[in-house]
Design a protein around this motif. Structure first.
Motif, PDB file in Angstrom:
ATOM      1  N   CYS A 419       0.850  -1.190   0.000  1.00  9.01           N
ATOM      2  CA  CYS A 419       0.000   0.000   0.000  1.00  9.01           C
ATOM      3  C   CYS A 419       0.888   1.244   0.000  1.00  9.01           C
ATOM      4  CB  CYS A 419      -0.931   0.001   1.206  1.00  9.01           C
ATOM      5  SG  CYS A 419      -0.067   0.136   2.782  1.00  9.01           S
ATOM      6  N   MET A 420       0.273   2.392  -0.251  1.00 13.38           N
ATOM      7  CA  MET A 420       1.040   3.633  -0.356  1.00 13.38           C
ATOM      8  C   MET A 420       1.666   4.030   0.974  1.00 13.38           C
ATOM      9  SD  MET A 420       1.364   5.024  -3.302  1.00 13.38           S
ATOM     10  CE  MET A 420       3.026   5.670  -3.383  1.00 13.38           C
ATOM     11  N   SER A 421       1.025   3.681   2.064  1.00 14.70           N
ATOM     12  CA  SER A 421       1.582   3.983   3.382  1.00 14.70           C
ATOM     13  C   SER A 421       2.891   3.235   3.586  1.00 14.70           C
ATOM     14  CB  SER A 421       0.569   3.596   4.473  1.00 14.70           C
ATOM     15  OG  SER A 421       1.085   3.867   5.746  1.00 14.70           O
ATOM     16  N   HIS A 422       2.920   1.962   3.172  1.00 15.31           N
ATOM     17  CA  HIS A 422       4.150   1.175   3.276  1.00 15.31           C
ATOM     18  C   HIS A 422       5.233   1.742   2.352  1.00 15.31           C
ATOM     19  CE1 HIS A 422       6.712  -2.402   3.666  1.00 15.31           C
ATOM     20  NE2 HIS A 422       6.848  -2.354   2.344  1.00 15.31           N
ATOM     21  N   VAL A 423       4.835   2.198   1.178  1.00 12.20           N
ATOM     22  CA  VAL A 423       5.791   2.787   0.236  1.00 12.20           C
ATOM     23  C   VAL A 423       6.457   4.015   0.846  1.00 12.20           C
ATOM     24  CG1 VAL A 423       6.012   3.962  -1.984  1.00 12.20           C
ATOM     25  CG2 VAL A 423       4.623   1.893  -1.818  1.00 12.20           C
ATOM     26  N   VAL A 424       5.658   4.872   1.473  1.00 15.58           N
ATOM     27  CA  VAL A 424       6.207   6.080   2.099  1.00 15.58           C
ATOM     28  C   VAL A 424       7.191   5.702   3.214  1.00 15.58           C
ATOM     29  CG1 VAL A 424       5.653   8.121   3.484  1.00 15.58           C
ATOM     30  CG2 VAL A 424       4.219   7.509   1.527  1.00 15.58           C
ATOM     31  N   ASP A 425       6.796   4.753   4.058  1.00 19.04           N
ATOM     32  CA  ASP A 425       7.670   4.335   5.161  1.00 19.04           C
ATOM     33  C   ASP A 425       8.984   3.768   4.631  1.00 19.04           C
ATOM     34  OD1 ASP A 425       5.713   5.113   6.913  1.00 19.04           O
ATOM     35  OD2 ASP A 425       4.910   3.089   7.233  1.00 19.04           O
ATOM     36  N   THR A 426       8.880   2.955   3.575  1.00 22.87           N
ATOM     37  CA  THR A 426      10.083   2.330   3.020  1.00 22.87           C
ATOM     38  C   THR A 426      11.016   3.374   2.413  1.00 22.87           C
ATOM     39  OG1 THR A 426       8.844   0.307   2.537  1.00 22.87           O
ATOM     40  CG2 THR A 426      10.937   0.610   1.401  1.00 22.87           C
ATOM     41  N   LEU A 427      10.464   4.308   1.647  1.00 21.53           N
ATOM     42  CA  LEU A 427      11.292   5.353   1.042  1.00 21.53           C
ATOM     43  C   LEU A 427      11.942   6.230   2.113  1.00 21.53           C
ATOM     44  CD1 LEU A 427       9.030   6.451  -1.957  1.00 21.53           C
ATOM     45  CD2 LEU A 427      11.227   5.276  -2.098  1.00 21.53           C
ATOM     46  N   THR A 428      11.216   6.493   3.178  1.00 18.15           N
ATOM     47  CA  THR A 428      11.783   7.303   4.273  1.00 18.15           C
ATOM     48  C   THR A 428      12.947   6.570   4.919  1.00 18.15           C
ATOM     49  OG1 THR A 428       9.607   8.284   4.691  1.00 18.15           O
ATOM     50  CG2 THR A 428      11.251   8.500   6.425  1.00 18.15           C
ATOM     51  N   LYS A 429      12.801   5.257   5.133  1.00 18.75           N
ATOM     52  CA  LYS A 429      13.901   4.461   5.699  1.00 18.75           C
ATOM     53  C   LYS A 429      15.107   4.451   4.757  1.00 18.75           C
ATOM     54  CE  LYS A 429      11.036   1.318   8.430  1.00 18.75           C
ATOM     55  NZ  LYS A 429      10.572  -0.086   8.598  1.00 18.75           N
ATOM     56  N   ILE A 430      14.826   4.339   3.462  1.00 20.29           N
ATOM     57  CA  ILE A 430      15.931   4.347   2.490  1.00 20.29           C
ATOM     58  C   ILE A 430      16.682   5.671   2.558  1.00 20.29           C
ATOM     59  CG2 ILE A 430      16.474   4.336   0.027  1.00 20.29           C
ATOM     60  CD1 ILE A 430      14.104   2.404  -0.344  1.00 20.29           C
ATOM     61  N   LYS A 431      15.942   6.754   2.635  1.00 20.88           N
ATOM     62  CA  LYS A 431      16.571   8.066   2.718  1.00 20.88           C
ATOM     63  C   LYS A 431      17.418   8.199   3.990  1.00 20.88           C
ATOM     64  CE  LYS A 431      15.580  13.010   2.928  1.00 20.88           C
ATOM     65  NZ  LYS A 431      14.516  14.047   3.017  1.00 20.88           N
ATOM     66  N   ASN A 432      16.921   7.606   5.057  1.00 22.40           N
ATOM     67  CA  ASN A 432      17.641   7.679   6.341  1.00 22.40           C
ATOM     68  C   ASN A 432      18.676   6.573   6.485  1.00 22.40           C
ATOM     69  OD1 ASN A 432      16.075   9.886   7.081  1.00 22.40           O
ATOM     70  ND2 ASN A 432      14.495   8.600   8.022  1.00 22.40           N
ATOM     71  N   ASN A 433      19.004   5.947   5.347  1.00 19.30           N
ATOM     72  CA  ASN A 433      20.033   4.917   5.309  1.00 19.30           C
ATOM     73  C   ASN A 433      19.651   3.680   6.111  1.00 19.30           C
ATOM     74  OD1 ASN A 433      22.416   3.930   4.327  1.00 19.30           O
ATOM     75  ND2 ASN A 433      23.650   4.649   6.063  1.00 19.30           N
ATOM     76  N   GLY A 434      18.416   3.269   5.969  1.00 20.88           N
ATOM     77  CA  GLY A 434      17.984   2.051   6.638  1.00 20.88           C
ATOM     78  C   GLY A 434      16.869   1.399   5.863  1.00 20.88           C
ATOM     79  N   PHE A 435      17.120   0.259   5.243  1.00 24.78           N
ATOM     80  CA  PHE A 435      16.094  -0.450   4.485  1.00 24.78           C
ATOM     81  C   PHE A 435      15.764  -1.733   5.220  1.00 24.78           C
ATOM     82  CE2 PHE A 435      13.377  -1.569   1.245  1.00 24.78           C
ATOM     83  CZ  PHE A 435      13.659  -2.807   0.706  1.00 24.78           C
ATOM     84  N   GLY A 436      14.634  -1.743   5.932  1.00 29.41           N
ATOM     85  CA  GLY A 436      14.288  -2.889   6.763  1.00 29.41           C
ATOM     86  C   GLY A 436      15.102  -2.836   8.031  1.00 29.41           C
TER      87      GLY A 436
END
Length: 466
Positions: A419-436
Motif C-alpha cells: 500500500c502507499m503507506s508502506h511505500v512512504v515508510d520504506t522510502l523514508t527508511k531508504i533516505k535515512n540509510n535504513g532499508f528494513g
C-alpha cells in the motif's frame, strides 16, 4: 347515255370550281363544336390525322379556351410548388438551427448545473456581479471569463504551459498580482463538465503541501470551463528527466529521492482521503524552484466508496502507467496508483520515458524493461549514469533499495503490491540509510541468492514477477 352523263357531271364540276361555291354543313361533333365556340377552326394534324383546333396562337388539342385555362392552372401550380418548396426549406433550416441551439444551451446548462450543486443556496445580493465573482464554491473563488481572459492576454498561445488530453494550461497574472495557471477544458460538454466538477470537488476538500492548490474556477456564466491553480514555475518532473529541461547536474540522486518521497506522501494522503488519482505520471508531478513536489491534474480522479476495496469502471489513464490488473479486470483500486507510482520510480532511476517506441519491443514500456532487467541481473544497464551508481556506495545502496521497492509495486497481481503507506515508510527508511534493518553492503550483494526464491525483496538475483 352513260358516257354523256359522265361528261355533263365533269363539265358541271369544272364550272362550279371555276365560279366558286358556298358549302354549308351541320356540325354534329362536340369536339369540333367546342373548338369553334372558342373561336378556333376545326382541323387535323397532317400525317396522323388527329383532331386539332387551329387557334390564333397555335394549334390546340380540343379548344382554344380550355387549353388556355389549363395552361393557366399549370402556371399557377408551378408557382405554388415553388413557394411551398421555399417554405419547406426555410422550415427545415429553422428546425436544424433550433436543435443545434437547444443542444448548445443544454450543454451549457448542464455544466452550470454541475457547478450549482456546490454553490450555497442562500441568495447573495452580489451574485449578479459576475466581475467581482465573490460567490464562493466551498471556499473557492468564482472567476468571470473576462477576468481570466485578461489574465492570460486573451489566452495567448505564447503563454501556454502545457497541452494535455483534457485541455490547455496557460500562464496568467491576476489583478492582485498573483501568478496562476489557467486550465481551459477543450469541449464544454457534459463529459468535460463532469470532469471539471470532479476536479473542483476533490481539490476544494484537500490540503497537503505536495498537492497543487486550486485558487478558483470559472463562474456559471462563463462560456468556457476554466480552472485556476497556483502557478508552479519549474515545470514537470518529465521535463527535467527526459524533456526540454533535462540536465543531469540539476537532479542528483538525493533530489530524486526527495521527489519520490514527497510524491508518495501526496498519494498516501489522497488514499487516506478515499481518493484515487488514476493518472499518476511524471507529467503530472510539478516542481517549484526548490524541486518541491506539487501533484496535479485530478480530472480522472475518483472518490472511493467507504468500505469497498475497488470500483468497477472502464480503464482510463496514460499508456505506460496504467495498472495491468485494472486494464484486464476493470477494477480500480488504490493499488492502481501504486503501480503507476512504481513507473515514476523507474523514471527517476533511469531518466527514461515511460513509453518509447524506438526501444526493443519488450522494452517499449519502461515497466516491462524494469522487470526484465531486474530478473536478468542487468539493473545497471538501465540506470542513469549521472547518478554515480558505480562510484558512490550510498547511492548504489539506495538505488538498489528503491528498485526493489519499485519491483514490488510493479507486480501484475495488485494483491502482491504494497500500500502507499508502506511505500512512504520504506522510502523514508531508504533516505535515512535504513532499508528494513541495515542497508546491504557491497560485500553482501552476492550472499542473498537464497532469498530470491522465498521473497520478492531483491533486485540483485533473479526472481519471478508474479
Amino acid at each position: 347515255n352513260a358516257l354523256l352523263q359522265s361528261n355533263d357531271s365533269n363539265r358541271s364540276l369544272r364550272i362550279a370550281l371555276e365560279n366558286g361555291f358556298e358549302l354549308r354543313y351541320t356540325i354534329q361533333d362536340n369536339i369540333c363544336r367546342d373548338c369553334t365556340d372558342s373561336s378556333g377552326i376545326c382541323g387535323s394534324e397532317s400525317g396522323s390525322g388527329n383532331f386539332q383546333c387551329l387557334c390564333t396562337d397555335k394549334p390546340h388539342k380540343s379548344s382554344c379556351n380550355i387549353n388556355d385555362k389549363k395552361e393557366g392552372i399549370n402556371w399557377r401550380v408551378k408557382i405554388a410548388i415553388g413557394v411551398v418548396a421555399v417554405f419547406v426549406g426555410l422550415t427545415i433550416a429553422s428546425i436544424v438551427w433550433f436543435i443545434y441551439h437547444r443542444k448548445t444551451t443544454e450543454s451549457y446548462r448542464a455544466s452550470s448545473a454541475l457547478l450549482s450543486r456546490n454553490i450555497s443556496s442562500v441568495p447573495s445580493p452580489k451574485s449578479s456581479d459576475i466581475e467581482k465573482a465573490e460567490e464562493l464554491l466551498v471556499g473557492v473563488r468564482l472567476f468571470s471569463y473576462t477576468e481570466l481572459e485578461e489574465a492570460t492576454n486573451n489566452f495567448d498561445p505564447s503563454k501556454e504551459l502545457g497541452d494535455g488530453g483534457f485541455g490547455t494550461v496557460y500562464y496568467g497574472k491576476l489583478k492582485d498580482g498573483r501568478s496562476v495557471a489557467v486550465k481551459r477544458l477543450y469541449d464544454n460538454n457534459f463529459k468535460r463538465a463532469e470532469q471539471f466538477r470532479n476536479e473542483v470537488e476533490i481539490l476544494t476538500g484537500l490540503r497537503h503541501p505536495n498537492l497543487v492548490a486550486l485558487f478558483g474556477c470559472s463562474s456559471k456564466q462563463s462560456r468556457d470551463l476554466l480552472l485556476v491553480y497556483e502557478y508552479v514555475a519549474n515545470g514537470t518532473l518529465a521535463d527535467h528527466l527526459h524533456g526540454p529541461q533535462a540536465n543531469p547536474s540539476s537532479l542528483p540522486w538525493s533530489t530524486r529521492l526527495k521527489i519520490a518521497i514527497e510524491t508518495a506522501s501526496a498519494l498516501k494522503y489522497l488514499h487516506a482521503s478515499k481518493i484515487i488519482h488514476r493518472d499518476v505520471k511524471s507529467n503530472n508531478i510539478l516542481l517549484d524552484q526548490n524541486f518541491n513536489v506539487k501533484v496535479a491534474d485530478f480530472g480522472l480522479s475518483r472518490l472511493f466508496p467507504t468500505g469497498q476495496t475497488h470500483v468497477s469502471t472502464a480503464p482510463q489513464g496514460t499508456p505506460g502507467y496504467v495498472d495491468p490488473d485494472y486494464h484486464l479486470c476493470y477494477q480500480l483500486s488504490n493499488k492502481s496508483d501504486v503501480y503507476s507510482f512504481a513507473v515514476v520510480l523507474m523514471e527517476l532511476i533511469s531518466s527514461l520515458p515511460a513509453v518509447d517506441i524506438t526501444r526493443p519491443r519488450q522494452e517499449i514500456n519502461l515497466s516491462s524493461m524494469a522487470v526484465l532487467k531486474i530478473q536478468n541481473h542487468k539493473l545497471h544497464e538501465m540506470l542513469d549514469p549521472s547518478l554515480g551508481f558505480d562510484t558512490d556506495t550510498r547511492v548504489r545502496q539506495t538505488v538498489i533499495a528503491v528498485a526493489e521497492l519499485a519491483f514490488q509495486c510493479l507486480q501484475c497481481d495488485k494483491d502482491l503490491r504494497p500500500c502507499m503507506s508502506h511505500v512512504v515508510d520504506t522510502l523514508t527508511k531508504i533516505k535515512n540509510n535504513g532499508f528494513g534493518s541495515e542497508m546491504i553492503d557491497d560485500a553482501d550483494l552476492k550472499k542473498i541468492g537464497s532469498l530470491a526464491t522465498q521473497s520478492p525483496d531483491s533486485v540483485i538475483v533473479k526472481w519471478d514477477s508474479k
